[in-house]
Design a protein around this motif. Structure first.
Motif, PDB file in Angstrom:
ATOM      1  N   THR A  25       0.816  -1.209   0.000  1.00 14.72           N
ATOM      2  CA  THR A  25       0.000   0.000   0.000  1.00 14.72           C
ATOM      3  C   THR A  25       0.849   1.259   0.000  1.00 14.72           C
ATOM      4  N   VAL A  26       0.516   2.184  -0.908  1.00 15.31           N
ATOM      5  CA  VAL A  26       1.195   3.479  -0.984  1.00 15.31           C
ATOM      6  C   VAL A  26       0.212   4.555  -0.517  1.00 15.31           C
ATOM      7  N   GLY A  27       0.509   5.176   0.620  1.00 13.27           N
ATOM      8  CA  GLY A  27      -0.361   6.215   1.146  1.00 13.27           C
ATOM      9  C   GLY A  27      -0.026   7.575   0.584  1.00 13.27           C
ATOM     10  N   ALA A  28      -0.988   8.482   0.612  1.00 20.44           N
ATOM     11  CA  ALA A  28      -0.746   9.856   0.187  1.00 20.44           C
ATOM     12  C   ALA A  28       0.405  10.439   0.994  1.00 20.44           C
ATOM     13  N   GLY A  29       1.353  11.066   0.302  1.00 22.12           N
ATOM     14  CA  GLY A  29       2.522  11.621   0.962  1.00 22.12           C
ATOM     15  C   GLY A  29       3.685  10.661   1.061  1.00 22.12           C
ATOM     16  N   SER A  30       3.518   9.426   0.566  1.00 25.53           N
ATOM     17  CA  SER A  30       4.580   8.418   0.583  1.00 25.53           C
ATOM     18  C   SER A  30       4.912   8.002  -0.846  1.00 25.53           C
ATOM     19  N   THR A  31       6.012   7.285  -0.995  1.00 25.43           N
ATOM     20  CA  THR A  31       6.439   6.814  -2.307  1.00 25.43           C
ATOM     21  C   THR A  31       6.354   5.292  -2.377  1.00 25.43           C
ATOM     22  N   ALA A  32       6.459   4.779  -3.599  1.00 30.56           N
ATOM     23  CA  ALA A  32       6.518   3.329  -3.764  1.00 30.56           C
ATOM     24  C   ALA A  32       7.725   2.758  -3.060  1.00 30.56           C
ATOM     25  N   SER A  33       8.830   3.489  -3.050  1.00 30.11           N
ATOM     26  CA  SER A  33      10.025   3.027  -2.340  1.00 30.11           C
ATOM     27  C   SER A  33       9.739   2.862  -0.852  1.00 30.11           C
ATOM     28  N   ASP A  34       9.004   3.817  -0.273  1.00 35.37           N
ATOM     29  CA  ASP A  34       8.616   3.699   1.139  1.00 35.37           C
ATOM     30  C   ASP A  34       7.805   2.429   1.365  1.00 35.37           C
ATOM     31  N   ALA A  35       6.837   2.189   0.487  1.00 38.59           N
ATOM     32  CA  ALA A  35       5.973   1.022   0.645  1.00 38.59           C
ATOM     33  C   ALA A  35       6.754  -0.278   0.514  1.00 38.59           C
ATOM     34  N   LEU A  36       7.688  -0.335  -0.421  1.00 41.98           N
ATOM     35  CA  LEU A  36       8.474  -1.553  -0.608  1.00 41.98           C
ATOM     36  C   LEU A  36       9.419  -1.790   0.556  1.00 41.98           C
ATOM     37  N   ARG A  37       9.942  -0.719   1.147  1.00 42.35           N
ATOM     38  CA  ARG A  37      10.769  -0.893   2.354  1.00 42.35           C
ATOM     39  C   ARG A  37       9.921  -1.424   3.508  1.00 42.35           C
ATOM     40  N   THR A  38       8.680  -0.953   3.618  1.00 43.14           N
ATOM     41  CA  THR A  38       7.775  -1.479   4.637  1.00 43.14           C
ATOM     42  C   THR A  38       7.531  -2.964   4.419  1.00 43.14           C
ATOM     43  N   SER A  39       7.402  -3.388   3.163  1.00 38.14           N
ATOM     44  CA  SER A  39       7.177  -4.803   2.867  1.00 38.14           C
ATOM     45  C   SER A  39       8.333  -5.660   3.352  1.00 38.14           C
ATOM     46  N   VAL A  40       9.562  -5.204   3.143  1.00 41.70           N
ATOM     47  CA  VAL A  40      10.721  -5.953   3.624  1.00 41.70           C
ATOM     48  C   VAL A  40      10.694  -6.048   5.142  1.00 41.70           C
ATOM     49  N   GLU A  41      10.409  -4.933   5.789  1.00 43.78           N
ATOM     50  CA  GLU A  41      10.366  -4.923   7.255  1.00 43.78           C
ATOM     51  C   GLU A  41       9.256  -5.844   7.765  1.00 43.78           C
ATOM     52  N   LEU A  42       8.101  -5.805   7.089  1.00 45.42           N
ATOM     53  CA  LEU A  42       6.979  -6.635   7.513  1.00 45.42           C
ATOM     54  C   LEU A  42       7.256  -8.115   7.273  1.00 45.42           C
ATOM     55  N   ALA A  43       7.903  -8.449   6.158  1.00 49.09           N
ATOM     56  CA  ALA A  43       8.225  -9.853   5.891  1.00 49.09           C
ATOM     57  C   ALA A  43       9.194 -10.396   6.933  1.00 49.09           C
ATOM     58  N   ARG A  44      10.187  -9.609   7.308  1.00 46.03           N
ATOM     59  CA  ARG A  44      11.149 -10.052   8.320  1.00 46.03           C
ATOM     60  C   ARG A  44      10.464 -10.194   9.675  1.00 46.03           C
ATOM     61  N   PHE A  45       9.574  -9.250  10.001  1.00 42.36           N
ATOM     62  CA  PHE A  45       8.817  -9.355  11.244  1.00 42.36           C
ATOM     63  C   PHE A  45       7.946 -10.614  11.232  1.00 42.36           C
ATOM     64  N   SER A  46       7.259 -10.857  10.118  1.00 42.88           N
ATOM     65  CA  SER A  46       6.352 -12.006  10.019  1.00 42.88           C
ATOM     66  C   SER A  46       7.106 -13.313  10.204  1.00 42.88           C
ATOM     67  N   GLU A  47       8.295 -13.402   9.642  1.00 40.67           N
ATOM     68  CA  GLU A  47       9.112 -14.599   9.812  1.00 40.67           C
ATOM     69  C   GLU A  47       9.517 -14.780  11.274  1.00 40.67           C
ATOM     70  N   ALA A  48       9.930 -13.689  11.907  1.00 40.12           N
ATOM     71  CA  ALA A  48      10.390 -13.771  13.289  1.00 40.12           C
ATOM     72  C   ALA A  48       9.271 -14.155  14.253  1.00 40.12           C
ATOM     73  N   ARG A  49       8.038 -13.763  13.938  1.00 38.61           N
ATOM     74  CA  ARG A  49       6.933 -14.000  14.865  1.00 38.61           C
ATOM     75  C   ARG A  49       6.126 -15.254  14.542  1.00 38.61           C
ATOM     76  N   GLY A  50       6.493 -16.016  13.540  1.00 35.31           N
ATOM     77  CA  GLY A  50       5.839 -17.291  13.321  1.00 35.31           C
ATOM     78  C   GLY A  50       4.667 -17.288  12.361  1.00 35.31           C
ATOM     79  N   PHE A  51       4.490 -16.216  11.589  1.00 34.94           N
ATOM     80  CA  PHE A  51       3.496 -16.266  10.520  1.00 34.94           C
ATOM     81  C   PHE A  51       3.979 -17.274   9.478  1.00 34.94           C
ATOM     82  N   HIS A  52       3.038 -18.010   8.875  1.00 35.49           N
ATOM     83  CA  HIS A  52       3.422 -19.151   8.041  1.00 35.49           C
ATOM     84  C   HIS A  52       3.897 -18.748   6.654  1.00 35.49           C
ATOM     85  N   ARG A  53       3.179 -17.853   6.000  1.00 35.22           N
ATOM     86  CA  ARG A  53       3.543 -17.472   4.630  1.00 35.22           C
ATOM     87  C   ARG A  53       3.285 -15.986   4.411  1.00 35.22           C
TER      88      ARG A  53
END
Length: 362
Positions: A25-53
């Motif tokens: 998701t790209v919010g008003a006032g943000s860039t696609a780069s911001d959103a993609l960095r959030t995706s990396v952070e969220l994927a690493r968090f999801s792995e650390a906390r036991g989300f399956h996929r």
């Protein structure tokens, strides 16, 4: 193929395995780069906390959704994670040549062996004009109608098993199985796991007949969830992939520290969807803009209907809502998608949900 490549483990007090669907998701006032960095952070968090996929979904011509190229995003996520399953939720098969998808996801499998899911849908993931541009064709129904044939072709490319005499018998998707049968080659024990995605009964029935895992888009087709899951289970035939049905549902869920903030974000989500339905897609709106928007009576009716199926509120409220939904549907897995104007709120939502279910600490 091991069922463990499909079925996840239950952690904490969650009723079933929990997973993540990311629309970048790209919010008003943000860039696609911001959103993609959030995706990396969220994927690493999801792995650390036991989300399956962790899945990303193909969309096109939508300024607020930066996931037009799932394979590219997944390659980046593979480089930043080690264990979590990564996949498409989904790739829209009619938009692409099956050989291209087999090559892309064969490459992903080589990057992250044993971790790749190939979720396939038959909708365009966009408007008709954009679909025509993607497919280089004005016959938009052709791809959806040919979906079973396209699926069969893609599967044969992934397995490298076209019969002798077939026009494609000498064509190989690489990386792929042919490398193991080439002199000096070593065969990988894995290939991407195919899932069928749907928001109606068509893919549910096809997945059942083929013995494939099924993912249903409850987050935007809630009225069809139980009928589609029932149809999938009724038509299921055991296969080499699965001995019994396995179905996940996509759920829109947003947990916040402040219940009022959840309401503000959900209101913005409704405005975002309203603009999309009116043919005016944009960046995910700021909740302040959504609060100032004067909804007509018809728009209010749409917003109320749409937000009714978003599980939102405090962590305890979201946990209770997810528990109830899983009980009503019998889903084998819940795949959560959180929509908010800022990336940190999306991250916080998953953190609150993980804590509410006592998932493993990071």
């Amino acid at each position: 193929m091991s069922a463990d490549e499909i079925r996840g483990a239950v952690h904490g007090t969650a009723p079933v395995p929990l997973s993540v669907l990311d629309l970048v998701t790209v919010g008003a006032g943000s860039t696609a780069s911001d959103a993609l960095r959030t995706s990396v952070e969220l994927a690493r968090f999801s792995e650390a906390r036991g989300f399956h996929r962790y899945w990303v979904a193909e969309h096109h011509s939508m300024p607020g959704v930066a996931s037009s190229s799932p394979a590219v995003i997944l390659a980046n996520l593979a480089a930043h994670t080690d264990r979590i399953r990564l996949g498409s939720g989904g790739v829209m098969l009619p938009n692409h040549a099956p050989l291209v998808i087999a090559e892309q996801f064969g490459t992903l499998e080589a990057m992250a062996p044993g971790r790749i899911d190939l979720g396939l849908g038959r909708a365009p993931g966009t408007d008709g004009a954009t679909a025509a541009a993607l497919r280089r064709s004005d016959t938009l129904n052709e791809g959806a109608d040919d979906f079973p044939q396209q699926l069969a072709e893609l599967t044969r490319f992934l397995d490298d098993d076209f019969p002798d005499g077939h026009p494609y018998a000498r064509i190989h998707a690489i990386p792929g199985p042919v490398q193991g049968s080439t002199p000096g080659g070593v065969q990988s024990p894995h290939r991407p796991v195919i899932w069928l995605l749907g928001s109606s009964g068509f893919s549910a029935q096809l997945a059942g007949m083929l013995g494939l895992p099924f993912a249903f888009a409850h987050h935007f087709s809630a009225q069809n969830t139980i009928p589609a899951l029932d149809l999938y289970r009724e038509t299921f035939r055991p296969s080499e992939v699965l001995s019994e049905p396995y179905a996940l549902i996509g759920v829109s869920a947003l947990a916040t520290d402040d219940e009022a903030e959840a309401g503000r974000q959900v209101r913005a989500t409704a405005l975002n969807m309203l603009r999309l339905r009116m043919g005016r897609p944009g960046l995910f709106p700021d909740p302040e803009d959504a609060a100032r928007h004067e909804f007509s009576s018809m728009e209010e009716e749409f917003a109320a209907s749409f937000t009714r199926n978003i599980v939102h509120g405090t962590a305890d409220e979201v946990r209770a809502g997810l528990d109830d939904l899983q009980k009503r549907t019998g889903a084998d897995e819940l795949m959560l998608t959180s929509h908010a104007h800022r990336g940190e709120l999306r991250l916080r939502s998953y953190e609150l949900i993980a804590d509410a279910y006592g998932l493993p600490a990071a």
